[in-house]
Design an enzyme around this catalytic site. Structure first.
Site: not given
Ligand code: 13P
Length: 257
Positions: A10-12, A95, A97, A167, A173, A214, A236
């Site tokens: 997931n590149w966000k 998600h 976020e 998650e 993150g 993470s 990440g």
């Molecule tokens: P990280 O791997 O950066 O913790 O992010 C996880 C995430 O939100 C994947 O959707």
């Protein structure tokens, strides 16, 4: 029951179209030969079409980071699930976020999941509790509620195309992953057991459930070793070719490749 592991990057809000395409091509060369693991990258919607072209015919698939439930209309800033046909195989929904910053609700996650399925794609539905909920011992009922709400109206037949990602918000993150045993037991009790109640044993045992939060090359093997965990949703570490390729390689090795 054997479930094909699925590792999704997931590149966000990272990688503009040109960089996204270059990265996808480099990654493709590194992961195309692993056939026991399903892989996908989720670029920004602006880069979906370029990345989809670049990956045409490749086993590295494309995921969108969201989709609206209506087919068209006055929804500024939104992308309809229907518009993603042919560009994305998967769509990430729910998600944390999006729930936290854009007020995504369980009801809308459910509408979107139904729209994504109707458009012929596969939803990856993210669920997970906050640190406060975790510390208050509310994780299991909260995540069970998220799973039930997200799946309302989804048929048993369509469940074959649904992926769920657990998650925990406090592990995203932050560099703080849940322990693999913690994640496995929450997935078992909050996700798989909810699926069992809704759809019965066969679907509970055949639905793929990822862990996210993470995930790095250094902890991937622990997560993949857990009986309830079928891959990872990675933020990440998916932004570096070497790291993402390493995650896929670990998942493939542990799946007997
Ligand atoms: P990280 O791997 O950066 O913790 O992010 C996880 C995430 O939100 C994947 O959707």
């Amino acid at each position: 029951m054997s479930r094909t592991p699925i590792v999704v990057g997931n590149w966000k809000m990272n990688k503009a179209p040109r960089e996204a395409i270059d990265f996808a091509q480099q990654l493709e060369a590194r992961v195309r030969n692993f056939d026991s693991v399903e892989t996908a990258v989720a670029p920004t919607s602006l880069a979906l079409s370029g990345v989809a072209d670049a990956l045409q015919g490749s086993p590295l698939k494309v995921a969108a980071q969201g989709a609206h439930w209506e087919a068209s209309g006055a929804f500024t800033g939104q992308v309809a699930a229907d518009m993603l046909r042919g560009l994305a195989d998967f769509v990430i929904l729910g998600h944390s976020e999006v729930r936290a910053y854009l007020a995504e609700t369980d009801a809308n996650v459910n509408r979107k999941a139904n729209a994504v399925l109707a458009a012929g794609m596969q939803p990856i539905i993210a669920v997970g509790e906050s640190l406060a909920q975790n510390e208050a011992g509310e994780t299991i009922p909260f995540v069970r509620g998220q799973v039930r709400a997200a799946l309302a109206g989804i048929s048993a037949a369509d469940m074959a195309r649904v992926v769920i990602a657990y998650e925990p918000i406090w592990a995203i993150g932050t560099g703080k992953s849940a322990t693999s045993q913690q994640a496995d037991s929450i997935i078992g009790a909050a996700v798989r057991d909810t699926l069992r109640g809704l759809y019965g044993d066969t679907i509970a045992e055949s639905t793929r459930i990822q862990y996210g939060g993470s995930v790095k090359p250094g902890n991937m093997a622990e997560f993949m070793a857990q009986p309830n965990i079928d891959g990872a949703l990675v933020g990440g570490a998916s932004l570096q070719v070497d790291d993402f390729a390493a995650l896929v390689e670990i998942a493939a090795e542990m799946n007997g490749e």
